[in-house]
Write an enzyme that holds these catalytic residues in place. Structure first.
Site, PDB file in Angstrom:
ATOM      1  CB  SER A 150      -0.912   0.126   1.313  1.00 58.08           C
ATOM      2  OG  SER A 150      -1.558   1.147   1.533  1.00 58.08           O
ATOM      3  CE1 TYR A 163      -3.930  -1.737   5.341  1.00 60.28           C
ATOM      4  CE2 TYR A 163      -3.740   0.586   4.808  1.00 60.28           C
ATOM      5  CZ  TYR A 163      -3.661  -0.697   4.617  1.00 60.28           C
ATOM      6  OH  TYR A 163      -3.984  -1.205   3.195  1.00 60.28           O
TER       7      TYR A 163
HETATM    8  N1  LIG Z   1      -8.782  -0.861  -0.646  1.00 61.21           N
HETATM    9  C1  LIG Z   1      -7.792   0.316  -0.580  1.00 61.21           C
HETATM   10  O1  LIG Z   1      -7.821   1.391  -0.561  1.00 61.21           O
HETATM   11  C2  LIG Z   1      -6.302  -0.691  -0.445  1.00 61.21           C
HETATM   12  C3  LIG Z   1      -5.495   0.389  -0.711  1.00 61.21           C
HETATM   13  C4  LIG Z   1      -3.993  -0.317  -0.741  1.00 61.21           C
HETATM   14  C5  LIG Z   1      -3.757  -1.466  -0.466  1.00 61.21           C
HETATM   15  N2  LIG Z   1      -4.903  -2.336  -0.105  1.00 61.21           N
HETATM   16  C6  LIG Z   1      -4.599  -3.556   0.392  1.00 61.21           C
HETATM   17  O2  LIG Z   1      -5.193  -4.467  -0.759  1.00 61.21           O
HETATM   18  C7  LIG Z   1      -5.232  -5.993  -0.200  1.00 61.21           C
HETATM   19  C8  LIG Z   1      -6.914  -5.915  -0.451  1.00 61.21           C
HETATM   20  O3  LIG Z   1      -7.807  -5.225   0.021  1.00 61.21           O
HETATM   21  P1  LIG Z   1      -9.132  -4.839  -0.599  1.00 61.21           P
HETATM   22  O4  LIG Z   1      -9.612  -3.506  -0.701  1.00 61.21           O
HETATM   23  O5  LIG Z   1      -9.706  -5.567  -1.478  1.00 61.21           O
HETATM   24  O6  LIG Z   1      -9.931  -5.496   0.912  1.00 61.21           O
HETATM   25  P2  LIG Z   1     -11.105  -6.715   1.039  1.00 61.21           P
HETATM   26  O7  LIG Z   1     -11.864  -6.653   0.152  1.00 61.21           O
HETATM   27  O8  LIG Z   1     -11.429  -6.244   2.484  1.00 61.21           O
HETATM   28  O9  LIG Z   1     -10.253  -7.876   0.881  1.00 61.21           O
HETATM   29  C9  LIG Z   1      -9.507  -8.506   2.118  1.00 61.21           C
HETATM   30  C10 LIG Z   1      -9.226  -9.909   1.910  1.00 61.21           C
HETATM   31  O10 LIG Z   1      -8.268 -10.264   2.614  1.00 61.21           O
HETATM   32  C11 LIG Z   1      -9.185 -11.548   3.274  1.00 61.21           C
HETATM   33  N3  LIG Z   1      -8.734 -11.838   4.603  1.00 61.21           N
HETATM   34  C12 LIG Z   1      -8.748 -11.035   5.634  1.00 61.21           C
HETATM   35  N4  LIG Z   1      -8.217 -11.537   6.586  1.00 61.21           N
HETATM   36  C13 LIG Z   1      -7.783 -12.788   6.274  1.00 61.21           C
HETATM   37  C14 LIG Z   1      -7.165 -14.006   7.066  1.00 61.21           C
HETATM   38  N5  LIG Z   1      -7.356 -13.961   8.581  1.00 61.21           N
HETATM   39  N6  LIG Z   1      -6.977 -15.219   6.369  1.00 61.21           N
HETATM   40  C15 LIG Z   1      -7.362 -15.294   5.109  1.00 61.21           C
HETATM   41  N7  LIG Z   1      -7.887 -14.212   4.385  1.00 61.21           N
HETATM   42  C16 LIG Z   1      -8.129 -13.145   5.017  1.00 61.21           C
HETATM   43  C17 LIG Z   1     -10.528 -11.483   2.906  1.00 61.21           C
HETATM   44  O11 LIG Z   1     -11.114 -12.698   3.159  1.00 61.21           O
HETATM   45  P3  LIG Z   1     -11.978 -13.313   4.203  1.00 61.21           P
HETATM   46  O12 LIG Z   1     -12.487 -12.245   4.935  1.00 61.21           O
HETATM   47  O13 LIG Z   1     -13.126 -13.995   3.335  1.00 61.21           O
HETATM   48  O14 LIG Z   1     -10.876 -14.025   4.888  1.00 61.21           O
HETATM   49  C18 LIG Z   1     -10.498 -10.637   1.909  1.00 61.21           C
HETATM   50  O15 LIG Z   1     -10.596 -11.494   0.786  1.00 61.21           O
HETATM   51  C19 LIG Z   1      -4.967  -5.632   1.277  1.00 61.21           C
HETATM   52  O16 LIG Z   1      -3.811  -6.209   1.678  1.00 61.21           O
HETATM   53  C20 LIG Z   1      -5.025  -4.255   1.563  1.00 61.21           C
HETATM   54  O17 LIG Z   1      -4.442  -3.737   2.854  1.00 61.21           O
HETATM   55  C21 LIG Z   1      -6.154  -1.620  -0.303  1.00 61.21           C
END
Ligand SMILES: NC(=O)c1ccc[n+]([C@@H]2O[C@H](COP(=O)([O-])OP(=O)(O)OC[C@H]3O[C@@H](n4cnc5c(N)ncnc54)[C@H](OP(=O)(O)O)[C@@H]3O)[C@@H](O)[C@H]2O)c1
Length: 272
Positions: A150, A163
């Site tokens: 990120s 975070y």
């Molecule tokens: N959205 C943003 O603004 C943003 C910006 C920069 C970086 N990111 C990064 O991008 C990645 C994806 O984010 P997103 O926006 O797509 O969020 P999201 O929709 O909340 O996705 C998070 C994913 O992680 C999985 N997860 C969480 N805890 C877990 C665990 N203990 N074991 C296995 N799987 C787990 C969740 O699945 P389950 O709940 O089904 O386990 C879900 O599939 C993350 O690493 C986030 O930090 C996001």
């Protein structure tokens, strides 16, 4: 081995294969979908079985339910992947933020959980799958490890405490691993997005408060979507395999820097 072992006849060892964590929603799901559309075999990993089953039915991905903060469940994933015998690319995408408290008001359990899922789980999975990435590189020439960090891993901001700390550590993991794999045909890539409007990221961070989550993206002209980041993820790994994009920072045009987010339409300034 768990009862999640897929029927091996559905797996073709001649076809390039990816493991995608976080595949039940957002960027992980979109990445798994795009990889399938490009002909990859995909092992889709997350905790929510219903979401993975839906993805599997829609795309033919192989679902694997695991809590990546549990070593035994990561070991089960490694056992499955060992049986498949091929991973060309690991996409470490599972992660997320919890809370917006200042350091003064830090909730220690939230810091620990944030570190566990963003940093330690990424280390656990990479360490467990590295042997098969290596054998794949030996048999097919190359392998890739892509980690979704990120811009919070590059710069800190107020209220971002847990975070930003966890994502800085995850970014350090990527840089360390690249040095340690020097001399091997394995790419080590970090994709660092800024603001991405996914349905669950801010909702989870803000403890389910939809109004506050919506406010994060309010008025932003074309925020990044999960599909946008998936496109960057997949295109990065589909580049000729000797090209290693070490760090790709991806922001919407409306976000000129972490602290400079334009709300309102993007409008050319034309001299009259
Ligand atoms: N959205 C943003 O603004 C943003 C910006 C920069 C970086 N990111 C990064 O991008 C990645 C994806 O984010 P997103 O926006 O797509 O969020 P999201 O929709 O909340 O996705 C998070 C994913 O992680 C999985 N997860 C969480 N805890 C877990 C665990 N203990 N074991 C296995 N799987 C787990 C969740 O699945 P389950 O709940 O089904 O386990 C879900 O599939 C993350 O690493 C986030 O930090 C996001």
């Amino acid at each position: 081995m768990t009862d999640q072992t897929p029927p091996v006849q559905t797996f073709d060892p001649a076809v390039r294969t990816a493991v995608v964590t976080g595949a039940s929603s957002g960027i992980g799901r979109a990445t798994a979908e795009l990889l399938r559309a490009h002909g990859w075999q995909v092992v889709a990993v997350a905790r929510r079985a219903d979401r993975l089953d839906e993805l599997a039915a829609a795309t033919g991905a192989i679902p694997f339910v695991a809590d990546l903060t549990e070593q035994s469940e990561v070991d089960d994933l490694a056992a499955l992947v060992g049986q498949l015998g091929r991973i060309d690319a690991l996409f470490n995408i599972a992660g997320g933020a919890i809370g917006t408290e200042t350091v003064e008001d830090a909730i220690i359990d939230d810091w620990v959980r944030t570190y566990e899922i963003n940093t330690i789980a990424t280390v656990r999975v990479t360490r467990a799958l590295l042997p098969v990435l290596r054998t794949t590189a030996a048999e097919h020439g190359w392998a890739s490890i892509l980690t979704l960090t990120s811009t919070a891993g590059l710069i800190s901001y107020e209220g971002g405490g847990a975070y930003t700390a966890a994502k800085h550590a995850e970014q350090a993991f990527v840089e360390t691993l690249r040095l340690e794999l020097s001399g091997e045909p394995i790419r080590v890539i970090a994709i660092a997005p800024g603001l991405v409007h996914t349905p669950e990221f801010s909702l989870n961070r803000l403890h389910g408060d939809q109004a506050k989550a919506d406010a994060v993206y309010a008025g932003v002209d074309h925020p990044l979507t999960a599909e946008d980041v998936a496109l960057v993820n997949v295109q990065t790994v589909e580049l000729p395999p000797h090209i290693n994009l070490d760090l790709v920072v991806v922001r919407p045009v409306a976000q000129s820097a972490q602290h400079k987010l334009h709300r309102g339409p993007l409008t050319p300034r034309i001299e009259q």
